[in-house]
Scaffold this active site. Structure first.
Site, PDB file in Angstrom:
ATOM      1  N   GLY A  71       0.754  -1.246   0.000  1.00  8.63           N
ATOM      2  CA  GLY A  71       0.000   0.000   0.000  1.00  8.63           C
ATOM      3  C   GLY A  71       0.780   1.289   0.000  1.00  8.63           C
ATOM      4  N   GLU A  99       3.925  -6.579   1.857  1.00 14.95           N
ATOM      5  CA  GLU A  99       3.532  -6.960   0.480  1.00 14.95           C
ATOM      6  C   GLU A  99       3.529  -5.758  -0.457  1.00 14.95           C
ATOM      7  OE1 GLU A  99      -0.432  -8.324   1.277  1.00 14.95           O
ATOM      8  OE2 GLU A  99       0.225 -10.213   2.173  1.00 14.95           O
ATOM      9  N   PRO A 100       4.660  -5.114  -0.668  1.00 15.36           N
ATOM     10  CA  PRO A 100       4.657  -3.914  -1.514  1.00 15.36           C
ATOM     11  C   PRO A 100       4.599  -4.246  -3.003  1.00 15.36           C
ATOM     12  CG  PRO A 100       6.883  -4.374  -0.753  1.00 15.36           C
ATOM     13  CD  PRO A 100       6.002  -5.460  -0.184  1.00 15.36           C
ATOM     14  N   ARG A 111       3.236  -1.438  -5.796  1.00 13.08           N
ATOM     15  CA  ARG A 111       3.420  -0.159  -6.488  1.00 13.08           C
ATOM     16  C   ARG A 111       4.758   0.507  -6.144  1.00 13.08           C
ATOM     17  NH1 ARG A 111      -1.173   3.051  -7.769  1.00 13.08           N
ATOM     18  NH2 ARG A 111      -2.243   1.922  -6.117  1.00 13.08           N
ATOM     19  N   CYS A 156     -13.389   4.152 -28.573  1.00 14.52           N
ATOM     20  CA  CYS A 156     -14.677   4.833 -28.648  1.00 14.52           C
ATOM     21  C   CYS A 156     -15.317   4.969 -27.274  1.00 14.52           C
ATOM     22  CB  CYS A 156     -15.588   4.078 -29.596  1.00 14.52           C
ATOM     23  SG  CYS A 156     -14.769   3.770 -31.162  1.00 14.52           S
ATOM     24  N   GLU A 157     -14.688   5.700 -26.403  1.00 11.49           N
ATOM     25  CA  GLU A 157     -15.199   5.960 -25.053  1.00 11.49           C
ATOM     26  C   GLU A 157     -14.676   7.336 -24.650  1.00 11.49           C
ATOM     27  OE1 GLU A 157     -16.589   3.730 -22.592  1.00 11.49           O
ATOM     28  OE2 GLU A 157     -16.362   1.821 -23.644  1.00 11.49           O
TER      29      GLU A 157
HETATM   30  N1  LLP Z   1      -1.477  -6.897  -0.609  1.00 12.18           N
HETATM   31  C1  LLP Z   1      -2.782  -6.983  -0.902  1.00 12.18           C
HETATM   32  C2  LLP Z   1      -3.613  -7.930  -0.147  1.00 12.18           C
HETATM   33  C3  LLP Z   1      -3.332  -6.186  -1.905  1.00 12.18           C
HETATM   34  O1  LLP Z   1      -4.631  -6.271  -2.179  1.00 12.18           O
HETATM   35  C4  LLP Z   1      -2.509  -5.275  -2.623  1.00 12.18           C
HETATM   36  C5  LLP Z   1      -3.062  -4.433  -3.688  1.00 12.18           C
HETATM   37  C6  LLP Z   1      -1.138  -5.230  -2.306  1.00 12.18           C
HETATM   38  C7  LLP Z   1      -0.660  -6.046  -1.284  1.00 12.18           C
HETATM   39  C8  LLP Z   1      -0.177  -4.334  -2.997  1.00 12.18           C
HETATM   40  O2  LLP Z   1      -0.498  -2.997  -2.803  1.00 12.18           O
HETATM   41  P1  LLP Z   1       0.483  -1.837  -3.346  1.00 12.18           P
HETATM   42  O3  LLP Z   1       1.763  -1.921  -2.541  1.00 12.18           O
HETATM   43  O4  LLP Z   1       0.746  -2.082  -4.774  1.00 12.18           O
HETATM   44  O5  LLP Z   1      -0.277  -0.603  -3.121  1.00 12.18           O
HETATM   45  N2  LLP Z   1      -5.109  -1.096  -9.536  1.00 12.18           N
HETATM   46  C9  LLP Z   1      -4.965  -0.110  -8.487  1.00 12.18           C
HETATM   47  C10 LLP Z   1      -4.300  -0.663  -7.258  1.00 12.18           C
HETATM   48  C11 LLP Z   1      -5.014  -1.885  -6.698  1.00 12.18           C
HETATM   49  C12 LLP Z   1      -4.325  -2.480  -5.510  1.00 12.18           C
HETATM   50  C13 LLP Z   1      -4.918  -3.793  -5.152  1.00 12.18           C
HETATM   51  N3  LLP Z   1      -4.287  -4.463  -4.054  1.00 12.18           N
HETATM   52  C14 LLP Z   1      -4.217   1.098  -9.035  1.00 12.18           C
HETATM   53  O6  LLP Z   1      -3.856   1.085 -10.207  1.00 12.18           O
HETATM   54  O7  LLP Z   1      -4.033   2.085  -8.347  1.00 12.18           O
END
Ligand code: LLP
Length: 416
Positions: A239, A273-274, A276, A343-344
């Site tokens: 996150g 769990e990173p 992004r 087309c959106e």
């Molecule tokens: N762990 C779990 C259980 C998750 O659901 C997620 C992301 C992560 C870890 C990794 O999160 P991050 O570190 O990447 O923030 N498509 C959206 C983001 C959806 C995230 C879903 N879960 C976007 O493009 O902003």
């Protein structure tokens, strides 16, 4: 360090001109920097130092097997949400023993895959799922390592579509029922309780909600201990946000050092769990201007990349920087909506961008290394883009551009 930068007015990735890659492989295309990925992972690794930890890269952010392989070589674990992602991790040389299996709808097949691969932990999101995992494990004479994903009911202060830690969200189990479920789990034959887990949302730019959630989880851990239930790890989810524009999220180092302080005197492994924060700024989407047009004071740059390649702007109204691949001073800047051919009306990559461009010019959409290609589709029967990885001045094709037969390879005509 920034791995995408200008050298004599030309955008380069690790020193390789983006224009050269685009000439060779066409547009649209995704270009990743191996050094940036390694640095993203390294920032977490260094911050943990000698505190017991497991960094499980969230595969969903960018699941290309070359990306996973780069991280596996550094010793990364992986957070998966499907059997397909587990197969990718294995194909990429990742260690299944360092895999956490998240997600609230694990099928029987997926649970079997996880058990067979001897993964680190199933992050469980409901009583029914726990029961299913236990039954399958007993049937296979195995014991499943399990953590329960607790929904701590904190506001992550992010976009509602990527907020997951509020009661109204479908994720996890509220604190009270989670306590009861731990007691139940401790008596299930196929289950070994190994952790507690939470994940409150994505693109978090403020550390406070994570700390609030962690406080609740650590209190819960005390309550578990008093009931004779012990875990060996706390999984704080992913996150951490990144800078797309003017956001100033904490660095992984700042986040982890604060988190580590919360664990002083507590002998538990920290799992994270990173996704992004490792991959987003390690990639760009390169697209070419096809046409310029304007009406009623509005200018449009129609490019060959579209919402099927990068859906974040359409889906979340996300802002990602759009920069010229070659900076020129010869024409004046105008404000453009940078739009694709789909087309959106939601098919835009950016709105109201001040650019100095003409047809044929290349543009780079920054921060496209996470939730870019993985969310792409074939909408409008568009071919999905290739992915390239720059590593030590070499260009590697890590996914080929689709070709027309790919579009309907799995389709069948009705019998005559
Ligand atoms: N762990 C779990 C259980 C998750 O659901 C997620 C992301 C992560 C870890 C990794 O999160 P991050 O570190 O990447 O923030 N498509 C959206 C983001 C959806 C995230 C879903 N879960 C976007 O493009 O902003």
């Amino acid at each position: 360090m920034e791995h995408f930068f200008y050298k004599e007015n030309n955008l380069v990735a690790e020193g390789v001109p983006i224009a050269t890659v685009a000439e060779q492989y066409g547009t649209p295309c995704f270009i990743y920097s191996r050094a940036a990925l390694e640095e993203g992972y390294g920032a977490y690794r260094e911050a943990f130092d000698d505190h017991s930890h497991l960094i499980c890269y969230a595969v969903k952010a960018n699941s290309n097997i070359a990306v996973l392989n780069v991280l596996a070589k550094l010793g990364a674990g992986f957070d998966i949400v499907s059997g397909g992602e587990l197969a990718r991790v294995v194909a990429a040389g990742g260690d299944p023993k360092k895999v956490t299996f998240s997600g609230l709808g694990k099928t029987t097949d997926e649970i079997c895959m996880g058990l067979d691969a001897d993964i680190h932990c199933f992050n469980v999101e409901s009583e029914a799922e726990l029961q299913r995992i236990s039954d399958i494990a007993v049937g296979e004479s195995k014991i499943a390592p399990v953590s329960i994903r607790v929904n701590p009911d904190v506001n992550a202060e992010t976009h509602p579509y990527i907020s997951t830690g509020l009661k109204e969200n479908k994720f996890g189990i509220s604190m009270e029922p989670a306590m009861q479920l731990y007691v139940k789990a401790s008596k299930m034959r196929g289950i070994r309780i190994t952790g507690i887990d939470f994940h409150i949302g994505s693109q978090l730019t403020n550390i406070k909600p994570i700390l609030n959630a962690l406080d609740r989880i650590l209190t819960m851990n005390d309550q578990l201990v008093s009931k004779g239930i012990t875990v060996d790890h706390v999984n704080i989810g992913g996150g951490l946000g990144v800078t797309y524009g003017d956001e100033k999220p904490p660095t992984p180092g700042e986040l982890i050092s604060t988190i580590k302080r919360k664990f002083s005197g507590i002998d538990l492994k920290i799992v994270i769990e990173p996704g992004r924060s490792i991959a987003a700024n390690a990639g760009v989407l390169v697209t070419r201007v096809e046409y310029l047009k304007g009406h009623e004071g509005k200018n449009f740059a129609i490019v060959d990349g579209a919402m099927n390649d990068l859906i974040r702007p359409a889906l979340y109204g996300a802002w990602q920087n759009i920069v010229p691949v070659k900076k020129t001073a010869s024409i004046e800047n105008l404000n453009y909506d940078v739009v694709g051919p789909i087309c959106e009306s939601a098919d835009f990559l950016g709105k109201n961008r001040s650019l100095n461009i003409k047809p044929g010019d290349l543009l780079a959409v920054k921060s496209a290394g996470a939730y870019g290609f993985v969310m792409s589709s074939n909408y409008n029967s568009r071919l999905r883009a290739p992915e390239l990885m720059i590593s030590k001045s070499n260009i590697h094709l890590i996914r080929e551009r689709e070709v027309v037969p790919d579009l309907f390879r799995n389709e069948h005509l009705l019998p005559a």
